[in-house]
Write a protein that holds these residues in place. Structure first.
Motif, short mmCIF file in Angstrom:
data_model
loop_
_atom_site.label_atom_id
_atom_site.label_comp_id
_atom_site.label_asym_id
_atom_site.label_seq_id
_atom_site.Cartn_x
_atom_site.Cartn_y
_atom_site.Cartn_z
N ARG A 1 99.57 56.66 81.29
CA ARG A 1 100.65 57.76 81.28
C ARG A 1 100.15 58.76 82.29
NH1 ARG A 1 99.26 61.89 78.19
NH2 ARG A 1 98.28 61.73 76.28
N PHE A 2 101.17 59.51 82.77
CA PHE A 2 100.92 60.77 83.52
C PHE A 2 102.15 61.49 83.40
CE2 PHE A 2 101.19 63.30 87.34
CZ PHE A 2 99.97 64.14 87.31
N SER A 3 101.87 63.05 83.30
CA SER A 3 103.09 63.87 83.27
C SER A 3 102.57 65.23 83.99
CB SER A 3 103.60 64.08 81.84
OG SER A 3 102.79 64.66 81.08
N PHE A 4 103.67 65.80 84.69
CA PHE A 4 103.43 67.06 85.14
C PHE A 4 104.49 67.88 84.95
CE2 PHE A 4 104.17 69.87 88.84
CZ PHE A 4 102.97 70.95 88.56
N SER B 1 108.30 88.02 82.74
CA SER B 1 108.19 86.73 83.84
C SER B 1 107.02 86.20 83.99
CB SER B 1 108.36 87.87 85.21
OG SER B 1 109.50 88.44 85.19
N PHE B 2 107.09 84.93 84.09
CA PHE B 2 105.90 84.03 84.07
C PHE B 2 106.14 82.61 84.59
CE2 PHE B 2 108.04 82.40 80.38
CZ PHE B 2 107.81 80.91 80.61
N VAL B 3 105.01 81.94 85.12
CA VAL B 3 105.14 80.80 85.54
C VAL B 3 103.96 79.86 84.98
CG1 VAL B 3 104.77 79.08 87.51
CG2 VAL B 3 105.91 81.17 87.64
N GLN B 4 104.43 78.66 84.49
CA GLN B 4 103.29 77.87 83.56
C GLN B 4 103.42 76.46 84.17
OE1 GLN B 4 103.62 76.67 79.23
NE2 GLN B 4 102.36 78.63 79.19
N SER B 5 102.35 75.75 84.21
CA SER B 5 102.23 74.46 84.68
C SER B 5 101.46 73.60 83.64
CB SER B 5 101.72 74.11 85.94
OG SER B 5 100.41 74.67 86.12
N ILE B 6 101.92 72.11 83.25
CA ILE B 6 101.02 71.80 82.30
C ILE B 6 100.90 70.29 82.74
CG2 ILE B 6 100.99 70.63 80.09
CD1 ILE B 6 102.76 72.99 78.98
N VAL B 7 99.67 69.60 82.98
CA VAL B 7 99.47 68.23 83.38
C VAL B 7 98.90 67.45 82.53
CG1 VAL B 7 97.42 68.78 84.34
CG2 VAL B 7 98.54 66.90 85.12
N LEU C 1 89.30 54.12 76.41
CA LEU C 1 90.47 55.33 76.50
C LEU C 1 90.08 56.43 76.77
CD1 LEU C 1 90.82 53.18 73.73
CD2 LEU C 1 92.95 54.40 73.62
N THR C 2 90.71 57.17 77.96
CA THR C 2 90.19 58.58 78.57
C THR C 2 91.43 59.25 78.63
OG1 THR C 2 90.31 57.80 80.61
CG2 THR C 2 88.14 57.64 79.68
N ARG C 3 91.37 60.51 78.20
CA ARG C 3 92.47 61.55 78.36
C ARG C 3 91.88 63.01 78.86
NH1 ARG C 3 93.09 65.60 74.79
NH2 ARG C 3 91.42 64.83 73.50
N ILE C 4 92.98 63.71 79.74
CA ILE C 4 92.66 64.76 79.95
C ILE C 4 93.96 65.59 79.98
CG2 ILE C 4 93.08 64.34 82.43
CD1 ILE C 4 90.86 66.69 82.86
N ASP C 5 93.98 66.72 79.55
CA ASP C 5 95.22 67.75 79.31
C ASP C 5 94.80 69.16 79.85
OD1 ASP C 5 97.18 65.96 77.80
OD2 ASP C 5 95.32 65.90 76.57
N GLY D 1 94.14 83.12 71.98
CA GLY D 1 94.77 82.19 72.69
C GLY D 1 94.35 82.71 74.31
N GLY D 2 94.66 81.80 75.03
CA GLY D 2 94.46 82.09 76.74
C GLY D 2 95.63 81.72 77.62
N ASP D 3 95.47 81.75 78.78
CA ASP D 3 96.48 81.45 79.82
C ASP D 3 96.31 80.22 80.65
OD1 ASP D 3 94.67 82.72 81.50
OD2 ASP D 3 95.91 84.41 81.89
N ASN D 4 95.03 79.82 80.17
CA ASN D 4 94.49 78.20 80.82
C ASN D 4 93.86 77.38 79.63
OD1 ASN D 4 94.84 79.01 83.75
ND2 ASN D 4 93.32 80.39 83.04
N VAL D 5 94.06 76.14 79.75
CA VAL D 5 93.52 75.29 78.84
C VAL D 5 92.97 74.00 79.47
CG1 VAL D 5 95.44 74.17 78.16
CG2 VAL D 5 93.55 74.32 76.50
N ILE D 6 91.73 73.29 79.23
CA ILE D 6 91.53 72.02 79.63
C ILE D 6 90.74 71.22 78.41
CG2 ILE D 6 89.77 70.89 81.18
CD1 ILE D 6 90.09 72.90 82.95
#
Length: 262
Positions: A93-96, A110-116, A131-135, A180-185
């Protein structure tokens, strides 16, 4: 509420509303939301979603409180391929998604946010699966403190780094409280094996964190194992996970989840 369009199986409108009250660790949030979506099939396997959300949120993170209203349009694409629904031997599965807003359209920030997000399942010999996963997520905003709790990134929990409690990983303030942060992996590598027709044993390694700068990322890791029951409504997972950080090395977490593999 869903309204079919000219091609009901390939295109429809969706309207929704909800209220969410969250109180965990250093985070308190009361969020009211109204949203509208237009969903369209793209090709054989892709779903495109155009949406706009109206959100009002009262929040307190690490002792700092605020109230934010914003109108956030966005778009997302997602796909799922699976060999079966119960226990797929292979698939992915993949989503963006990207969304954002600006004060010029009536929002308080004002902000822009992307999630994959991505996950894959591969068959191995002797009834094993890998099973492998990345977010991952990233936010661009002038003042991080303006972001409400729901738009900040945290790590830890059932579908993140399982050795740590829900939303307890991320940058901390001067008092050591997670803000919290403005990035996550975050990511995971898991192996499971059938022991009977509907039961399996699993072992996994999870890692990741939320952060504000790619130059100062400090990933946290956990290891664990569990059992799987492939029920008629989806896999039931019971996991025990152990954190690998020095501060919490003697602790562990019990996780019970029910959701599809993909």
């Amino acid at each position: 509420y869903r309204i079919p369009l000219d091609q009901p199986r390939a295109e429809w409108l969706s309207f929704e509303g909800g209220y969410k009250d969250e109180d965990v660790e250093t985070i308190k949030s009361q969020q009211a939301k109204l949203g509208a979506k237009r969903l369209q099939r793209r090709g054989a396997n892709w779903l495109e979603t155009q949406f706009v959300d109206l959100t009002n949120e009262d929040f307190e993170v690490a002792g700092e409180a605020g109230n934010i209203f914003y109108v956030a349009p966005g778009i997302s694409w997602s796909t799922i391929r699976s060999s079966s629904a119960a226990r797929p031997s292979r698939g992915y599965r993949f989503s963006f998604q990207v969304s954002g807003t600006a004060e010029a359209i009536g929002s308080d920030l004002s902000f822009v946010q992307s999630i994959v997000s991505a996950k894959s399942i591969v068959t191995l010999p002797a009834d094993f699966r890998l099973l492998t996963r990345i977010d991952a997520g990233a936010t661009w905003v002038n003042e991080f403190q303006d972001l409400p709790a729901s738009l900040r990134f945290f790590a830890g929990g059932d579908f993140s780094v399982r050795g740590y409690d829900y939303k307890t990983l991320g940058p901390v303030d001067a008092n050591g409280q997670v803000e919290g942060g403005d990035n996550v992996i975050t990511g995971s590598i898991e192996v499971d094996r059938l022991i009977t027709k509907n039961w399996a044993l699993a072992a996994f390694v999870d890692g990741g964190n939320a952060f504000n700068s790619y130059r100062n990322v400090e990933f946290q890791w956990s290891v664990g194992g569990g059992i799987r029951w492939f029920s008629p409504v989806g896999p039931l997972r019971i996991d025990i996970a152990f954190p690998l950080s020095d501060q919490e090395r003697n602790d562990f977490r019990l996780h019970i989840t029910l959701s599809p593999d993909l």
